[in-house]
Structures are given as structure tokens and as C-alpha cells.
Enzyme design. Structure first.
Site, PDB file in Angstrom:
ATOM      1  N   LYS A 181       0.522  -1.318  -0.042  1.00 51.28           N
ATOM      2  CA  LYS A 181      -0.027  -0.093  -0.084  1.00 51.28           C
ATOM      3  C   LYS A 181       0.927   1.142  -0.253  1.00 51.28           C
ATOM      4  CE  LYS A 181      -2.273  -0.330   3.665  1.00 51.28           C
ATOM      5  NZ  LYS A 181      -2.838   0.794   4.574  1.00 51.28           N
ATOM      6  N   ARG A 231     -10.807   2.633   8.229  1.00 48.90           N
ATOM      7  CA  ARG A 231     -10.388   1.019   8.631  1.00 48.90           C
ATOM      8  C   ARG A 231     -11.724   0.225   8.880  1.00 48.90           C
ATOM      9  NH1 ARG A 231      -5.170  -0.022  10.084  1.00 48.90           N
ATOM     10  NH2 ARG A 231      -3.888   1.855  10.552  1.00 48.90           N
TER      11      ARG A 231
END
Ligand SMILES: [Zn+2]
Length: 218
Positions: free
Chosen positions: A18, A93
Site C-alpha cells: 500500500k 479502517r
């Protein structure tokens, strides 16, 4: 020339690359990469009431509740120039946080870097770092020509605490349970783009750029 403004969230399990993809995309599209972790650190450094509350959680090594996380993100995003677009990494998240973000800003691309647990484990368990100059290696993917020693400064290579097997297993399980539901959330919004992350970093990057172009982001 106008182009669709990019408002990207980037997510995927630990080990999916990422950070690297975020940086490459930020450069390619000339938009800021916003790391949620940095936003939290800034809030703490500024000594605000929110920052103080965040620090309590950080100091105790526990996860801050959604309300607090959302409040910090809202506060910090107001202070950043988002007019060119952005890539957000590390937030949301979970689905609650994603819903909050949608109320703040309409995300138009949710990039999901998909990787199997087996490959994530292989990548993370093989990571080594020089204890002295912090250079990064991987036992099979980027081996040091000097074996267990750093090729730059000869110091011994170490495994970071974060990369212990137990920690990795726990983090991957958390990802599946807490964060992966974002896949169906963004699919329903019509903004999901899934990328197979089990390729080299440059292959993943080209794949992202190619698929983005098809969606009109170029
Ligand atoms: Zn070194």
C-alpha cells in the site's frame, strides 16, 4: 483540460504494498498522499483536546473508538488543501468510518490491493532491516549480497518487532474481520477497484493506472 478529480481511498492487508503504491500514485497524478497515522501524530503534537484524547489510547496501546478517530480525521482534513484531489491511506479502517467519510467527502475510487494471507506472510516474514542505517531487505526478494549483514554498512540485519509471526497473524485476522467489509461497502457505492497485488510493485502500479484510465481517471 479538465479531468475527474481523484478522491481515492487505498486499502489492503499489511504486506500488500500500500505505502509504495500510494507514493507512486501521488507522484503520477500529482495529488497529496494523506496517511491517517500522520494526521493522528499531528493532532497529538499540536496538543489539542482531541490530540490529548488520542494520546491516551496510543500510550495504552489500544485502538481509539470510531467517534474519536472520525473527529480527528474531520478536523485534520479541513486543514489540508484537497482541491487537486487526494489519496487517503490508513482510513477508513471499517465500514462505520467509511460511512462517516462519505458524509464529509464523496470518494470516487476505492482501491483495494488484494493479497492472500500466504503471500502476505511470505513477504512480511522475509523482511529484514539494517539495525544501523535502516536499509530494507528481503531474504528472497531483495537479499543482501552480504547474507545476514547489510550491504551498505555491514551491520547485522534484523527482523522488526512488527514482523513477528504472531503479530502478523493477528493483524491479518483483524484486516479480514474489520476492514475487508469495505470491499462490499464500496462495491455497492460503485467505486471499488480491486487490484491483484501478488505481482511486482511496478506491475501492480501499471495495472492500477491502466484500469483507472478505463474508468476515466487519467
Ligand atoms: Zn546498513
Amino acid at each position: 483540460m479538465s479531468r475527474k478529480k481523484l478522491r481515492i481511498v487505498l486499502f489492503g492487508p499489511q504486506g500488500s504494498g500500500k505505502g509504495t503504491q500510494g507514493q507512486m500514485l501521488a507522484e503520477r497524478f500529482n495529488i497529496p498522499l494523506i496517511g491517517a497515522g500522520d494526521l493522528f501524530r499531528k493532532e497529538i503534537v499540536d496538543g489539542t483536546r482531541l490530540g490529548f484524547m488520542v494520546k491516551e489510547y496510543v500510550d495504552h496501546g489500544s485502538l481509539a473508538p470510531d467517534e474519536l478517530v472520525n473527529a480527528v480525521i474531520t478536523n485534520r482534513l479541513k486543514k489540508i488543501d484537497l482541491s487537486k484531489g487526494f489519496i487517503l491511506d490508513g482510513y477508513p479502517r471499517n465500514v462505520e468510518q467509511a460511512q462517516h467519510l462519505e458524509r464529509l467527502l464523496k470518494i470516487n475510487l476505492a482501491l483495494y490491493l488484494r493479497m492472500s494471507d500466504t503471500e502476505a506472510m511470505r513477504r512480511l516474514l522475509g523482511r529484514r532491516q539494517c539495525g544501523q542505517c535502516r536499509a530494507n531487505f528481503h531474504v528472497t526478494d531483495i537479499p543482501s549480497p552480504k547474507g545476514d549483514e547489510c550491504s551498505m554498512c555491514d551491520a547485522p540485519l534484523i527482523r522488526r518487532e512488527d514482523d513477528e509471526e504472531e503479530t502478523i497473524v493477528r493483524r491479518l485476522a483483524t484486516f479480514h474481520f474489520i476492514t475487508e467489509p469495505l470491499v462490499s461497502f464500496y462495491r455497492q457505492k460503485g467505486t471499488l477497484l480491486t487490484i491483484q497485488a501478488e505481482q511486482t510493485a511496478s506491475e501492480v502500479f501499471h495495472d492500477i493506472v491502466k484500469k483507472m484510465a478505463k474508468l476515466g481517471f487519467s
